[in-house]
Design an enzyme around this catalytic site. Structure first.
Site, PDB file in Angstrom:
ATOM      1  N   SER A 107       0.812  -1.211   0.000  1.00 40.83           N
ATOM      2  CA  SER A 107       0.000   0.000   0.000  1.00 40.83           C
ATOM      3  C   SER A 107       0.853   1.272   0.000  1.00 40.83           C
ATOM      4  CB  SER A 107      -0.959   0.004   1.196  1.00 40.83           C
ATOM      5  OG  SER A 107      -0.265   0.232   2.384  1.00 40.83           O
ATOM      6  N   LYS A 157       0.410   4.706   6.825  1.00 39.02           N
ATOM      7  CA  LYS A 157      -0.271   5.530   5.810  1.00 39.02           C
ATOM      8  C   LYS A 157       0.208   6.981   5.906  1.00 39.02           C
ATOM      9  CE  LYS A 157      -3.530   2.681   4.143  1.00 39.02           C
ATOM     10  NZ  LYS A 157      -2.725   1.478   4.467  1.00 39.02           N
TER      11      LYS A 157
END
Lengths: 202, 202
Positions: free
Chosen positions: B122, B159
């Site tokens: 990711s 993230k």
DNA sequence: CTCCTACCTATACATATGTTTACTTATGAA
DNA sequence: TTCATAAGTAAACATATGTATAGGTAGGAG
């Protein structure tokens, strides 16, 4: 590893902590005092057993000569950062050592390894960014497609290395760059080493 | 740093080498023998001067209690690897420490830092690949757009963190993933820390 | 020259530290 | 019970190691 008793564990931990704090090992009497014991003998016994069981090593008759044997000792090796790739750097010249970085001995098992700072984005698709440090193991060959530090004349680059029939190809990991092709026998090109790790500080 | 004489330099180097080899410091008489001196006094003088000039530290009256003060000491800190992100990991649980990795103290200045292994792709566009280790400094906030470890319920992810008016957004660095949006007041989401470095072994 | 410092010898001395012998107490296994 | 081991007390003993006192030589700075 042979089992040790709770008490022995306590002693071992104290020795570890003491070394951590002072950089030198505790004397038997330091340990004695810490545990509130009234004789040095008990401590001596514990140490002897810890040595027998392989948790400590020591030099007999020498003051504060205890050494904790760590489980697959995560030793450290100081690896020099010797420059930046993609510039005309005098590779491996000791004068150019910018810094030494301690690295887990796991990562730098071999003698002579070094760091290079990568300049540019030619390896961006291999997740090596501008400014990253690569750890290099010097060796005159690499497997097909491995990332290598290659010297071309007086310059060095980081590239994926391929050898075909009579030619050598250096591939960037960036679609903007086309592969560099050399003849197999070109004396001007040489593998400096293999990139074995990447470090980046954000 | 104040200058030292050649002789003092020799002594200092010998002390360094000795510690390197034995893990404990030489006694005054060890040094005396090495240099073939016939008295301990000379050695004592050298040590006293090296201490005065800031090259050594010691505990008086204690055997083998010398410590070399290294130039901007590239000390090492053992940082625990406590798990993998993107799995439901019991974060910061000491039981889950997989390993300790020595890291330059430059990189791990703060207490309590730890490593996480990143799972998945990711963050691929931020050049953080599957399997990379990220060094995390625990803190309850990050700057706009910085890469953070965030806990959502019992899971943790890496993230890019954004805070807007009344909402929080977690952006992956991969076009295949859409941003995760949370309410500002959601108790279920919490910043664990900031990613300060990336390590990859090839 | 004179003074200071670096460096060294010689000789003790004080104590920090490792080592040992002899016993005691408690616990668990055979 | 009997035996073995872990853990500890007590009291010395031996030596490794730091410290101190008194000089001595050589070279540089003033």
């Amino acid at each position: 590893m042979r089992k040790i008793t709770d008490r022995q564990k306590q002693v071992l931990e104290y020795i570890c902590d003491f070394i951590d704090e002072h950089s030198y090992a505790p004397s038997i009497r330091d340990i004695q005092k810490h545990f509130g014991l009234k004789s040095t003998k008990g401590v001596k016994d514990h140490i002897d057993r810890l040595v027998e069981k392989g948790y400590l090593s020591r030099t007999e008759g020498t003051a504060r000569a205890l050494k904790v044997i760590r489980d697959g000792d995560k030793a450290t090796r100081k690896v020099p950062l010797i420059g930046t790739v993609a510039a005309g750097l005098p590779l491996l010249a000791e004068e150019n050592i910018e810094d030494y970085l301690p690295v887990s001995a796991d990562m730098a098992r071999t003698e002579g390894m070094f760091f290079l700072r990568v300049n540019g984005d030619s390896m961006i698709n291999a997740a090596i960014l501008d400014g990253d440090l690569v750890l290099v193991r010097p060796q005159p060959f690499v497997e097909q497609g491995e990332i290598a530090v290659v010297r071309i004349g007086d310059e060095a680059t980081v590239k994926r290395f391929f050898r075909f029939n009579t030619r050598v190809e250096l591939h960037s990991e960036n679609p903007d760059y086309t592969p560099i092709v050399y003849s197999d026998e070109d004396e001007d090109i040489r593998i400096v080493g293999k990139v074995t790790a990447v470090f980046r500080t954000l």
